[in-house]
Motif scaffolding. Structure first.
Motif, PDB file in Angstrom:
ATOM      1  N   SER A  19       2.404 -10.348  -6.963  1.00  0.00           N
ATOM      2  CA  SER A  19       1.610 -11.430  -6.533  1.00  0.00           C
ATOM      3  C   SER A  19       0.748 -11.146  -5.183  1.00  0.00           C
ATOM      4  N   GLN A  20       1.424 -10.375  -4.137  1.00  0.00           N
ATOM      5  CA  GLN A  20       1.032  -9.962  -3.121  1.00  0.00           C
ATOM      6  C   GLN A  20      -0.181  -8.891  -3.200  1.00  0.00           C
ATOM      7  N   THR A  21      -0.199  -7.899  -4.404  1.00  0.00           N
ATOM      8  CA  THR A  21      -1.003  -6.941  -4.364  1.00  0.00           C
ATOM      9  C   THR A  21      -2.134  -7.135  -5.590  1.00  0.00           C
ATOM     10  N   ALA A  22      -1.978  -8.371  -6.174  1.00  0.00           N
ATOM     11  CA  ALA A  22      -2.787  -8.655  -7.363  1.00  0.00           C
ATOM     12  C   ALA A  22      -4.335  -8.560  -7.015  1.00  0.00           C
ATOM     13  N   ALA A  23      -4.567  -8.862  -5.949  1.00  0.00           N
ATOM     14  CA  ALA A  23      -6.204  -8.892  -5.434  1.00  0.00           C
ATOM     15  C   ALA A  23      -6.895  -7.574  -5.280  1.00  0.00           C
ATOM     16  N   CYS A  24      -5.752  -6.384  -5.280  1.00  0.00           N
ATOM     17  CA  CYS A  24      -6.244  -5.072  -4.920  1.00  0.00           C
ATOM     18  C   CYS A  24      -6.659  -4.453  -6.295  1.00  0.00           C
ATOM     19  N   ILE A  25      -6.216  -4.705  -7.303  1.00  0.00           N
ATOM     20  CA  ILE A  25      -6.314  -4.128  -8.475  1.00  0.00           C
ATOM     21  C   ILE A  25      -7.863  -3.442  -9.009  1.00  0.00           C
ATOM     22  N   GLY A  26      -8.675  -4.499  -8.766  1.00  0.00           N
ATOM     23  CA  GLY A  26     -10.075  -4.047  -9.109  1.00  0.00           C
ATOM     24  C   GLY A  26     -10.650  -2.983  -8.097  1.00  0.00           C
ATOM     25  N   TYR A  27     -10.292  -3.147  -6.904  1.00  0.00           N
ATOM     26  CA  TYR A  27     -10.636  -2.237  -5.914  1.00  0.00           C
ATOM     27  C   TYR A  27     -10.084  -0.714  -6.104  1.00  0.00           C
ATOM     28  N   LEU A  28      -8.670  -0.825  -6.433  1.00  0.00           N
ATOM     29  CA  LEU A  28      -8.034   0.651  -6.721  1.00  0.00           C
ATOM     30  C   LEU A  28      -8.484   1.188  -8.072  1.00  0.00           C
ATOM     31  N   GLN A  29      -9.304   0.268  -8.722  1.00  0.00           N
ATOM     32  CA  GLN A  29      -9.747   0.960 -10.066  1.00  0.00           C
ATOM     33  C   GLN A  29     -11.145   1.552  -9.986  1.00  0.00           C
ATOM     34  N   SER A  30     -11.565   1.385  -8.700  1.00  0.00           N
ATOM     35  CA  SER A  30     -13.186   1.762  -8.493  1.00  0.00           C
ATOM     36  C   SER A  30     -13.071   3.162  -7.606  1.00  0.00           C
ATOM     37  N   ARG A  31     -14.194   3.400  -7.504  1.00  0.00           N
ATOM     38  CA  ARG A  31     -14.354   4.618  -6.743  1.00  0.00           C
ATOM     39  C   ARG A  31     -14.107   4.580  -5.002  1.00  0.00           C
ATOM     40  N   GLY A  32     -14.029   3.302  -4.918  1.00  0.00           N
ATOM     41  CA  GLY A  32     -13.995   3.003  -3.448  1.00  0.00           C
ATOM     42  C   GLY A  32     -15.294   2.931  -2.718  1.00  0.00           C
ATOM     43  N   GLY A  33     -15.333   3.195  -1.531  1.00  0.00           N
ATOM     44  CA  GLY A  33     -16.632   3.289  -0.683  1.00  0.00           C
ATOM     45  C   GLY A  33     -16.580   1.886  -0.174  1.00  0.00           C
ATOM     46  N   ASN A  34     -16.520   0.730  -0.645  1.00  0.00           N
ATOM     47  CA  ASN A  34     -16.588  -0.485   0.044  1.00  0.00           C
ATOM     48  C   ASN A  34     -15.155  -0.537   0.593  1.00  0.00           C
ATOM     49  N   ARG A  35     -14.995  -1.632   1.400  1.00  0.00           N
ATOM     50  CA  ARG A  35     -13.645  -2.098   2.134  1.00  0.00           C
ATOM     51  C   ARG A  35     -12.885  -3.179   0.886  1.00  0.00           C
ATOM     52  N   PRO A  36     -11.688  -2.714   1.094  1.00  0.00           N
ATOM     53  CA  PRO A  36     -10.906  -3.553   0.188  1.00  0.00           C
ATOM     54  C   PRO A  36     -11.135  -5.189   0.314  1.00  0.00           C
ATOM     55  N   PRO A  37     -11.158  -6.020  -0.782  1.00  0.00           N
ATOM     56  CA  PRO A  37     -11.311  -7.447  -0.524  1.00  0.00           C
ATOM     57  C   PRO A  37     -10.139  -8.021   0.387  1.00  0.00           C
ATOM     58  N   SER A  38     -10.629  -8.936   1.129  1.00  0.00           N
ATOM     59  CA  SER A  38      -9.844  -9.579   2.149  1.00  0.00           C
ATOM     60  C   SER A  38      -8.615 -10.118   1.611  1.00  0.00           C
ATOM     61  N   GLY A  39      -8.526 -10.768   0.207  1.00  0.00           N
ATOM     62  CA  GLY A  39      -7.431 -11.351  -0.044  1.00  0.00           C
ATOM     63  C   GLY A  39      -6.465 -10.073  -0.689  1.00  0.00           C
TER      64      GLY A  39
END
Length: 104
Positions: A19-39
């Protein structure tokens, strides 16, 4: 002698970690470059705050390893850098080869 944990200090579960890391999944499946979402960073910081004991941190480590295997195309370079990108220092590397039993 019986030792009982006080109420409200129950160990973390994989559900808590998810529940604490769910908002990270999309970011971690990308190539990065952008900052992680605030959530995502809010969850990472909150999870770090909740993982007070070595046992909690070992649970978090195991849960993250299991979760990473469940999702396709996870970029482990982004996973390893996520705590620092969110302004958090943790005592272990988030990596599939980390020995979670040695996390303190």
């Amino acid at each position: 002698m019986l030792v009982v944990e006080p109420m409200g200090t129950a160990a973390l579960s994989c559900g808590d970690v998810a529940s604490q890391t769910a908002a990270c999944i999309g970011y971690l499946q990308s190539r990065g470059g952008n900052r992680p979402p605030s959530g995502c960073c809010n969850g990472v910081r909150n999870l770090n705050r909740l993982a007070r004991t070595a046992r909690d941190r070992q649970t978090v480590c195991r849960c993250l390893q299991t979760a990473a295997k469940a999702f396709s195309a996870i970029n482990y370079r982004l996973v390893e850098s996520l705590p620092a990108r969110c302004g958090v220092r943790i005592p272990f590397k988030i990596n599939p080869s980390t020995d979670c039993n040695r996390v303190t």
